[in-house]
Design a protein around this motif. Sequence first.
Motif, PDB file in Angstrom:
ATOM      1  N   GLY A  75      -5.445   0.730  13.347  1.00  0.00           N
ATOM      2  CA  GLY A  75      -4.071   0.511  13.887  1.00  0.00           C
ATOM      3  C   GLY A  75      -3.233  -0.251  12.430  1.00  0.00           C
ATOM      4  N   ILE A  76      -3.669   0.273  11.141  1.00  0.00           N
ATOM      5  CA  ILE A  76      -3.145  -0.433   9.970  1.00  0.00           C
ATOM      6  C   ILE A  76      -2.136   0.305   9.427  1.00  0.00           C
ATOM      7  N   GLU A  77      -0.832  -0.054   9.387  1.00  0.00           N
ATOM      8  CA  GLU A  77       0.135   0.677   8.967  1.00  0.00           C
ATOM      9  C   GLU A  77       0.162   0.578   7.328  1.00  0.00           C
ATOM     10  N   TYR A  78       0.391   1.999   6.812  1.00  0.00           N
ATOM     11  CA  TYR A  78       0.286   2.143   5.330  1.00  0.00           C
ATOM     12  C   TYR A  78       1.277   2.817   4.687  1.00  0.00           C
ATOM     13  N   MET A  79       2.103   3.479   5.756  1.00  0.00           N
ATOM     14  CA  MET A  79       3.449   4.052   4.981  1.00  0.00           C
ATOM     15  C   MET A  79       4.158   3.181   4.219  1.00  0.00           C
ATOM     16  N   ASN A  80       4.359   3.546   3.116  1.00  0.00           N
ATOM     17  CA  ASN A  80       5.460   2.655   2.272  1.00  0.00           C
ATOM     18  C   ASN A  80       4.897   1.243   1.879  1.00  0.00           C
ATOM     19  N   VAL A  81       3.750   1.069   2.201  1.00  0.00           N
ATOM     20  CA  VAL A  81       3.350  -0.410   2.030  1.00  0.00           C
ATOM     21  C   VAL A  81       2.594  -0.598   0.748  1.00  0.00           C
ATOM     22  N   LEU A  82       2.971  -1.477  -0.228  1.00  0.00           N
ATOM     23  CA  LEU A  82       2.288  -1.986  -1.389  1.00  0.00           C
ATOM     24  C   LEU A  82       1.886  -3.449  -1.403  1.00  0.00           C
ATOM     25  N   ILE A  83       0.449  -3.592  -1.656  1.00  0.00           N
ATOM     26  CA  ILE A  83       0.116  -4.950  -1.727  1.00  0.00           C
ATOM     27  C   ILE A  83       0.322  -5.333  -3.163  1.00  0.00           C
ATOM     28  N   ASP A  84       0.932  -6.602  -3.178  1.00  0.00           N
ATOM     29  CA  ASP A  84       0.867  -7.433  -4.265  1.00  0.00           C
ATOM     30  C   ASP A  84      -0.291  -8.274  -4.404  1.00  0.00           C
ATOM     31  N   SER A  85      -0.607  -8.667  -5.502  1.00  0.00           N
ATOM     32  CA  SER A  85      -1.677  -9.430  -5.801  1.00  0.00           C
ATOM     33  C   SER A  85      -1.655 -10.398  -6.967  1.00  0.00           C
ATOM     34  N   ASN A  86      -2.267 -11.558  -7.038  1.00  0.00           N
ATOM     35  CA  ASN A  86      -2.477 -12.151  -8.326  1.00  0.00           C
ATOM     36  C   ASN A  86      -3.551 -11.510  -9.606  1.00  0.00           C
ATOM     37  N   GLU A  87      -4.467 -10.746  -8.603  1.00  0.00           N
ATOM     38  CA  GLU A  87      -5.310  -9.740  -9.352  1.00  0.00           C
ATOM     39  C   GLU A  87      -4.527  -8.781 -10.079  1.00  0.00           C
ATOM     40  N   ARG A  88      -3.532  -8.081  -9.338  1.00  0.00           N
ATOM     41  CA  ARG A  88      -2.931  -6.989 -10.321  1.00  0.00           C
ATOM     42  C   ARG A  88      -1.563  -7.266  -9.819  1.00  0.00           C
ATOM     43  N   PRO A  89      -0.639  -7.835 -10.132  1.00  0.00           N
ATOM     44  CA  PRO A  89       0.774  -7.844  -9.707  1.00  0.00           C
ATOM     45  C   PRO A  89       1.507  -6.531  -9.990  1.00  0.00           C
ATOM     46  N   LEU A  90       2.423  -6.209  -9.171  1.00  0.00           N
ATOM     47  CA  LEU A  90       3.315  -4.929  -9.193  1.00  0.00           C
ATOM     48  C   LEU A  90       4.379  -5.256 -10.290  1.00  0.00           C
ATOM     49  N   SER A  91       4.173  -4.132 -11.016  1.00  0.00           N
ATOM     50  CA  SER A  91       5.614  -4.278 -11.993  1.00  0.00           C
ATOM     51  C   SER A  91       6.661  -3.324 -11.772  1.00  0.00           C
ATOM     52  N   TYR A  92       6.485  -2.715 -10.659  1.00  0.00           N
ATOM     53  CA  TYR A  92       7.659  -1.849 -10.081  1.00  0.00           C
ATOM     54  C   TYR A  92       7.366  -1.825  -8.748  1.00  0.00           C
ATOM     55  N   VAL A  93       8.704  -2.014  -7.856  1.00  0.00           N
ATOM     56  CA  VAL A  93       8.749  -1.933  -6.559  1.00  0.00           C
ATOM     57  C   VAL A  93       9.759  -1.143  -6.171  1.00  0.00           C
ATOM     58  N   PRO A  94       9.742   0.103  -5.454  1.00  0.00           N
ATOM     59  CA  PRO A  94      10.660   1.103  -4.981  1.00  0.00           C
ATOM     60  C   PRO A  94      11.602   0.229  -4.059  1.00  0.00           C
ATOM     61  N   ASP A  95      12.815   0.487  -3.725  1.00  0.00           N
ATOM     62  CA  ASP A  95      13.525  -0.217  -2.698  1.00  0.00           C
ATOM     63  C   ASP A  95      13.185   0.021  -1.286  1.00  0.00           C
ATOM     64  N   ASN A  96      12.665   0.983  -0.940  1.00  0.00           N
ATOM     65  CA  ASN A  96      11.988   1.306   0.393  1.00  0.00           C
ATOM     66  C   ASN A  96      10.779   0.653   0.509  1.00  0.00           C
ATOM     67  N   ALA A  97      10.184   0.068  -0.357  1.00  0.00           N
ATOM     68  CA  ALA A  97       8.530  -0.470   0.024  1.00  0.00           C
ATOM     69  C   ALA A  97       8.697  -1.497   0.880  1.00  0.00           C
ATOM     70  N   ILE A  98       7.484  -1.695   1.551  1.00  0.00           N
ATOM     71  CA  ILE A  98       7.142  -2.885   2.246  1.00  0.00           C
ATOM     72  C   ILE A  98       6.109  -3.528   1.566  1.00  0.00           C
ATOM     73  N   VAL A  99       6.459  -4.690   1.139  1.00  0.00           N
ATOM     74  CA  VAL A  99       5.532  -5.447   0.066  1.00  0.00           C
ATOM     75  C   VAL A  99       4.955  -6.494   0.934  1.00  0.00           C
ATOM     76  N   LYS A 100       3.556  -6.760   0.682  1.00  0.00           N
ATOM     77  CA  LYS A 100       2.589  -7.855   1.328  1.00  0.00           C
ATOM     78  C   LYS A 100       1.974  -8.408   0.084  1.00  0.00           C
TER      79      LYS A 100
END
Length: 193
Positions: free
Chosen positions: A164-189
């Motif tokens: 039951g893990i939702e993954y559509m449009n989900v981006l995981i941001d982390s200290n290990e590999r920070p996101l350098s680009y995030v689309p407007d429709n992303a769900i960032v965790k």
Amino acid sequence: MYIVFDFETTGLDYKTEQVIEIAGAKLDENLNPIGTYNTMVALNEGRTLPQFIRQLTGISAEDLKDGKPEDVAMQELKEFIGDDIVIAQFASFDLSYLSKVLLPERFICTRSMARMLRPTEYASLKNLIKIYGIDNLDPHRAYADVEATIEVFKAQKKECDEQGIEYMNVLIDSNERPLSYVPDNAIVKYMEV
């Protein structure tokens, strides 16, 4: 339908670097490949191919000499994708380059799926193919990475759906590999590693 795609580029910053190889595979609802797109992209005028990229990918400037102009190749990819759901291993990176021609409504990041499924495991494609027993005979070449990502996605989709893990449009941001680009429709965790 789904499009699994991958770029090889001259560097990490989509604002200053360029795409040098594009690969994509169209999957039907059963996740079977039903079409492909693969092309080399010529270096833009005045651009050189960094030594690091040559070593990482095995692509040489000579390999790119007869490639398509970047704008033509990206337009062809946009047409290949259409309205389908796009899938990429580190979607933040690939979507940054794709954003020059297309902002997909729906996307899936297999790296983010991996972080949600196995928070303590390294989520690189290299590690994921080991976890799932997948072959990638030519890493850091676009089509080989697409083929490996398809198999990773199949395995992870099954696991995520069962849990039951939702993954559509989900981006995981982390200290290990920070996101350098995030689309407007992303769900960032955010996830500490």
